[in-house]
Write an enzyme that holds these catalytic residues in place. Sequence first.
Site, PDB file in Angstrom:
ATOM      1  N   THR A  98       5.394  -0.923  -7.210  1.00 59.86           N
ATOM      2  CA  THR A  98       4.918  -1.795  -6.822  1.00 59.86           C
ATOM      3  C   THR A  98       5.033  -2.385  -7.724  1.00 59.86           C
ATOM      4  O   THR A  98       5.290  -1.940  -9.286  1.00 59.86           O
ATOM      5  CB  THR A  98       2.886  -1.690  -7.359  1.00 59.86           C
TER       6      THR A  98
ATOM      7  N   ARG B  93      -5.498  -0.504   5.248  1.00 65.81           N
ATOM      8  CA  ARG B  93      -5.553   0.442   4.283  1.00 65.81           C
ATOM      9  C   ARG B  93      -5.491  -0.858   3.060  1.00 65.81           C
ATOM     10  O   ARG B  93      -4.244  -1.329   3.511  1.00 65.81           O
ATOM     11  CB  ARG B  93      -4.809   1.337   3.579  1.00 65.81           C
ATOM     12  N   VAL B  94      -5.671  -1.281   1.580  1.00 69.28           N
ATOM     13  CA  VAL B  94      -5.683  -2.138   1.371  1.00 69.28           C
ATOM     14  C   VAL B  94      -5.968  -1.592  -0.363  1.00 69.28           C
ATOM     15  O   VAL B  94      -7.011  -0.422  -0.391  1.00 69.28           O
ATOM     16  CB  VAL B  94      -7.029  -3.684   0.858  1.00 69.28           C
ATOM     17  N   GLY B  95      -5.216  -1.759  -0.902  1.00 67.97           N
ATOM     18  CA  GLY B  95      -4.995  -0.604  -2.551  1.00 67.97           C
ATOM     19  C   GLY B  95      -5.590  -1.869  -3.641  1.00 67.97           C
ATOM     20  O   GLY B  95      -6.240  -2.441  -3.018  1.00 67.97           O
ATOM     21  N   ASP B  96      -4.809  -1.299  -4.798  1.00 67.48           N
ATOM     22  CA  ASP B  96      -5.890  -2.066  -5.899  1.00 67.48           C
ATOM     23  C   ASP B  96      -4.951  -3.507  -5.969  1.00 67.48           C
ATOM     24  O   ASP B  96      -5.994  -4.642  -7.170  1.00 67.48           O
ATOM     25  CB  ASP B  96      -5.789  -1.047  -7.448  1.00 67.48           C
TER      26      ASP B  96
ATOM     27  N   GLY C  55      -4.103   3.074  -6.248  1.00 68.49           N
ATOM     28  CA  GLY C  55      -4.499   2.472  -5.683  1.00 68.49           C
ATOM     29  C   GLY C  55      -6.301   2.711  -5.621  1.00 68.49           C
ATOM     30  O   GLY C  55      -7.313   1.595  -6.368  1.00 68.49           O
TER      31      GLY C  55
ATOM     32  N   THR D 148      -0.377  -0.213 -11.189  1.00 68.33           N
ATOM     33  CA  THR D 148       0.277   0.635 -10.273  1.00 68.33           C
ATOM     34  C   THR D 148      -0.501   1.461 -10.317  1.00 68.33           C
ATOM     35  O   THR D 148       0.116   2.674 -11.202  1.00 68.33           O
ATOM     36  CB  THR D 148       1.796   0.143 -10.633  1.00 68.33           C
ATOM     37  N   GLY D 149      -0.043   1.995  -9.380  1.00 68.43           N
ATOM     38  CA  GLY D 149      -0.261   3.762  -9.604  1.00 68.43           C
ATOM     39  C   GLY D 149      -1.085   4.011  -7.919  1.00 68.43           C
ATOM     40  O   GLY D 149      -1.151   2.995  -7.008  1.00 68.43           O
TER      41      GLY D 149
HETATM   42  N1  ASP Z   1      -1.080   0.449  -6.387  1.00 65.58           N
HETATM   43  C1  ASP Z   1      -0.338   0.035  -5.499  1.00 65.58           C
HETATM   44  C2  ASP Z   1      -1.463   0.881  -3.773  1.00 65.58           C
HETATM   45  O1  ASP Z   1      -1.983   1.698  -4.704  1.00 65.58           O
HETATM   46  C3  ASP Z   1       0.349   1.274  -5.856  1.00 65.58           C
HETATM   47  C4  ASP Z   1       1.700   1.028  -6.092  1.00 65.58           C
HETATM   48  O2  ASP Z   1       0.913   0.341  -7.327  1.00 65.58           O
HETATM   49  O3  ASP Z   1       2.631   1.479  -6.394  1.00 65.58           O
HETATM   50  O4  ASP Z   1      -1.190   0.083  -3.001  1.00 65.58           O
END
Ligand code: ASP
Length: 339
Positions: A198, A226-229, A251, A248-249
Site C-alpha cells: 500500500t 472487502r474494503v480495508g482501512d 486493515g 499500512t497493514g
Molecule cells: N491496509 C491495506 C488493507 O488492509 C493493506 C496494506 O496496507 O498493505 O487493505
Amino acid sequence: MSRSSALLLSLCLSIPLAASAAAAEPVLVIHGGAGVERRDLSPAEESAARAALRQALVKGHAVLTAGKPALEAVTAAITVLEDDPTFNAGKGAVFTHDGRNELDASLMDGATLKAGAVAGVQRVRNPILLAEAVMQHSPHVMMVGQGAEAFASSQGIPLVDPSYFRTDKRWQQLQKALKEEASGQAPVELDTARHFGTVGAVALDKDGKLAAGTSTGGMTNKRYGRVGDSPIIGAGTYADAGCAVSGTGWGEYYIRTAAAHDICARMQYLKQGPVEAGRAVINERIPALGGDGGAIVLSADGRAATPFNTQGMYRGWIGADGVPHVAIFASETLPLPGQ
Ligand code: ASP
C-alpha cells in the site's frame, strides 16, 4: 481614528501574525507499505523500489517548494507510486479471490477537515485523483464501485481497461494464496505477504498546513467486496491542524482501532509527539489485538515518525535540503526530522 490610520494599524497588527503562520519548513513523508521482507525482493526489485520512492519524494517536494498546498504534494507523490508496478496501488495492485483488482484510496486536508475516498474501483487509473475529486467536486466523502467510476467519467478522471493493473508477480501471489488456502496451509489472517505494498503520503506545506493520503489494492485473495482501512477516514488516513497520518497493514485492525485518528487524538489530547503516539498505536495497540503494519506520522511543527511492527516498510522523507532519504528494512536507520 481616521480610516487610513485604522487600516495602517490593522496592517501593522496583522503582519507579524501572517509571518508566523507562514513559518513552516515543508516536509513530505511517504510509505510504500509495511510487511516487506528481504527474501521478497531481488536486488533489481529493491533498487527499483528505492528509485520509485525517491522519485515520489522529489515530485511531491517540488510541489511544496513551488508554494503549493500539502494536499497537492500528497497526490503528486501518491500518483508516482500508483503508476509504479512495485507497489500494491494502481498498477501492480494485488488480486482479489476471483482475479480482479479492486482499488481503494482516500485523502484528507488537515486545515479544513475536508476528505474524499473511493473503494472497490476497477477502472480508475489513479484512485487518489478520484478521491481528490470526490473531496473537491462533490458534497460527499466516500463513493464506491460503479458509482465512483461514473463520477470519475463525469470529472474527466482517466479510466483504463482493468487489465492495465495486472502484473505477473501479483498474479502469482494470488495463485500461491489460492493453493495454500485450498490445502489448508496458510490461513489468510496469518500471511503478512497478502497485505503489503500500500502507498501513502503526509505533507506539511509552507503555510504550516498538513494533508494525508493513502492508496491500495487491499489484500491478496480478498472477497465479497472487502474494503480495508485505506479508504476509511480515521482508520487508514487522517489529518487535522496538528497531525497527519497514513497507515499500512492489516486493515481490519486499523479500522477496529481507528488507528490514524487515534494517533492524531493522542497528539492533540495527550500531547504525545509523533514517535510516542505512533508507537502506542502501531507497536502496542494493534499487535496486542493480533494485527500488524505501520504508519507515517507528521506534526504541524515538522516532526515525523515512521513506526512499524513488521520486518520492513518502504518509507522515505524529504525536507529543506531537497535530498530524498529512503529505507526499506527494519535494520536500516532512517533519521527523521524532529527526532
Ligand atoms: N491496509 C491495506 C488493507 O488492509 C493493506 C496494506 O496496507 O498493505 O487493505
